[in-house]
Design a protein around this motif. Structure first.
Motif, mmCIF file in Angstrom:
data_model
loop_
_atom_site.group_PDB
_atom_site.id
_atom_site.type_symbol
_atom_site.label_atom_id
_atom_site.label_comp_id
_atom_site.label_asym_id
_atom_site.label_seq_id
_atom_site.Cartn_x
_atom_site.Cartn_y
_atom_site.Cartn_z
ATOM 1 N N LEU A 232 5.869 1.405 -0.947
ATOM 2 C CA LEU A 232 4.689 0.576 -0.587
ATOM 3 C C LEU A 232 3.872 0.250 -1.819
ATOM 4 O O LEU A 232 3.369 -0.850 -1.981
ATOM 5 C CB LEU A 232 3.840 1.301 0.475
ATOM 6 N N THR A 233 3.703 1.265 -2.646
ATOM 7 C CA THR A 233 2.901 1.054 -3.867
ATOM 8 C C THR A 233 3.553 0.016 -4.752
ATOM 9 O O THR A 233 2.890 -0.848 -5.335
ATOM 10 C CB THR A 233 2.735 2.383 -4.622
ATOM 11 N N ALA A 234 4.791 0.149 -4.805
ATOM 12 C CA ALA A 234 5.510 -0.799 -5.654
ATOM 13 C C ALA A 234 5.432 -2.196 -5.102
ATOM 14 O O ALA A 234 5.488 -3.180 -5.838
ATOM 15 C CB ALA A 234 6.973 -0.355 -5.782
ATOM 16 N N CYS A 235 5.272 -2.277 -3.730
ATOM 17 C CA CYS A 235 5.229 -3.597 -3.087
ATOM 18 C C CYS A 235 3.879 -4.284 -3.240
ATOM 19 O O CYS A 235 3.764 -5.498 -3.082
ATOM 20 C CB CYS A 235 5.567 -3.453 -1.594
ATOM 21 N N VAL A 236 2.698 -3.510 -3.400
ATOM 22 C CA VAL A 236 1.332 -4.091 -3.517
ATOM 23 C C VAL A 236 1.095 -4.463 -4.966
ATOM 24 O O VAL A 236 1.271 -3.630 -5.869
ATOM 25 C CB VAL A 236 0.259 -3.106 -3.028
ATOM 26 N N SER A 237 0.573 -5.683 -5.150
ATOM 27 C CA SER A 237 0.284 -6.116 -6.529
ATOM 28 C C SER A 237 -0.982 -5.464 -7.035
ATOM 29 O O SER A 237 -1.816 -4.986 -6.266
ATOM 30 C CB SER A 237 0.156 -7.640 -6.561
ATOM 31 N N LYS A 238 -1.150 -5.481 -8.302
ATOM 32 C CA LYS A 238 -2.330 -4.857 -8.931
ATOM 33 C C LYS A 238 -3.588 -5.575 -8.509
ATOM 34 O O LYS A 238 -4.647 -4.958 -8.270
ATOM 35 C CB LYS A 238 -2.148 -4.878 -10.435
ATOM 36 N N ASP B 169 -4.214 -7.198 -5.706
ATOM 37 C CA ASP B 169 -4.595 -6.853 -4.333
ATOM 38 C C ASP B 169 -5.144 -5.437 -4.281
ATOM 39 O O ASP B 169 -6.061 -5.127 -3.506
ATOM 40 C CB ASP B 169 -3.377 -6.983 -3.417
ATOM 41 N N TYR B 170 -4.557 -4.634 -5.115
ATOM 42 C CA TYR B 170 -5.015 -3.223 -5.137
ATOM 43 C C TYR B 170 -6.456 -3.133 -5.584
ATOM 44 O O TYR B 170 -7.267 -2.413 -4.994
ATOM 45 C CB TYR B 170 -4.087 -2.422 -6.062
ATOM 46 N N LEU B 171 -6.788 -3.878 -6.616
ATOM 47 C CA LEU B 171 -8.176 -3.882 -7.114
ATOM 48 C C LEU B 171 -9.120 -4.455 -6.064
ATOM 49 O O LEU B 171 -10.251 -3.985 -5.891
ATOM 50 C CB LEU B 171 -8.266 -4.676 -8.404
ATOM 51 N N GLN C 137 -13.196 -1.316 -0.567
ATOM 52 C CA GLN C 137 -13.464 0.067 -0.159
ATOM 53 C C GLN C 137 -14.809 0.532 -0.680
ATOM 54 O O GLN C 137 -15.575 1.197 0.012
ATOM 55 C CB GLN C 137 -12.337 0.987 -0.671
ATOM 56 N N LYS C 138 -15.130 0.141 -1.931
ATOM 57 C CA LYS C 138 -16.418 0.530 -2.539
ATOM 58 C C LYS C 138 -17.582 -0.077 -1.763
ATOM 59 O O LYS C 138 -18.594 0.556 -1.492
ATOM 60 C CB LYS C 138 -16.439 0.096 -3.994
#
Length: 285
Positions: free
Chosen positions: A15-21, A23-25, A31-32
């Motif tokens: 999954l981690t590998a599937c999410v781009s950086k 989108d992650y940010l 979340q913040k």
């Protein structure tokens, strides 16, 4: 179990590998923001809870105050009712007291009227005596004390020394006194004889008591002979025990040797007069 853990780790890596950086940010930022909103909401919630607790405390205080006020109001209502009852009773008692005072004032007025009537009669007696007896004679005094008429006649005018026989001049004076007494059938005349303190012993008399009583009865007999009703007459001897002055000189002893004729209303008659006024008062009510 170990196999399951390994599978989960593998899936996470996939999954981690599937999410781009990027989108992650974005997710981290979201979340913040969510966390900030949560923190703000938590602070507000805590403030609201605190305010609610304070409001609840104030509410309880107000409830207690309201209960106290209700109790005070009930006490005031009861006190007001008691006061109204007391005031009503007080007004009733005051009215009764005022009525009683009015009745007493009326009684006093009636009694005063009766006394004024007696005083008027007394004044008339004094006027008659002064006119009839001859007040200018230094051996005769006419005066009024506490509503009673006193006629004081010097011893030398009535009797010779050591004697209880009335002189001719005295009979003339007593004739004028009798005329006044006869004009007042509702009054009494008390003949009161006084001596000095010089011992007296001439048989059949033993002492100054005998002499004073005998002189009083001699005057009474003269008045009776002048048609004064004997029921109006009283004879009294006082011996030497009521002197006007000290018996220390001849002049003073002469002053103490005297006879007083006291003209006063009959006690029964006077009380009858008062009773009559009281009956009039009752009839008036």
């Amino acid at each position: 179990m170990r196999k399951s853990i390994l599978l989960s780790l593998g899936a996470l890596l996939i999954l981690t590998a599937c999410v781009s950086k990027k989108d992650y940010l974005a997710l981290q930022e979201k979340q913040k923001e969510t966390q900030d909103l949560l923190n703000t909401a938590t602070v507000k919630l805590n403030a609201c809870l605190s305010d609610q607790a304070a409001a609840n405390a104030r509410l309880e205080g107000l409830k207690e105050q309201l209960a106290d006020m209700r109790r005070s109001n009930e006490a005031l209502i009861k006190s007001s009712q008691d006061l109204t009852e007391l005031t009503s009773k007080g007004a009733e008692n005051l009215e009764k007291s005022l009525e009683s005072l009015k009745e007493r004032d009326l009684k006093i007025t009636r009694l005063q009227d009766a006394l004024n009537r007696k005083d008027s009669v007394t004044l008339a007696i004094v006027t008659s005596l002064k006119k009839e007896v001859g007040i200018n004679d230094p051996d005769i005094e006419v005066n009024v004390e506490k509503g009673v008429v006193f006629i004081s006649i010097a011893d030398k005018l009535l009797f010779k020394s050591g004697s209880y026989n009335v002189t001719t001049r005295a009979k003339e004076v007593l004739g004028k006194v009798a005329k006044v007494i006869n004009s007042k059938p509702n009054f009494e005349a008390m003949v009161e004889s006084h001596t000095d303190n010089v011992p007296y012993n001439k048989p059949p008399l033993l002492d100054n008591w005998d002499l004073s009583v005998k002189r009083a009865t001699s005057v009474v007999r003269v008045l009776e002979s002048l048609d004064v009703n004997p029921q109006q007459l009283i004879a009294a001897g006082r011996s030497s025990y009521v002197p006007l002055v000290e018996n220390d000189t001849a002049e003073n002893r002469a002053k103490n040797r005297r006879t007083r004729i006291i003209v006063l209303p009959k006690i029964d008659e006077f009380y009858d007069m008062i009773e009559e006024e009281m009956k009039n008062l009752s009839a008036g009510n």
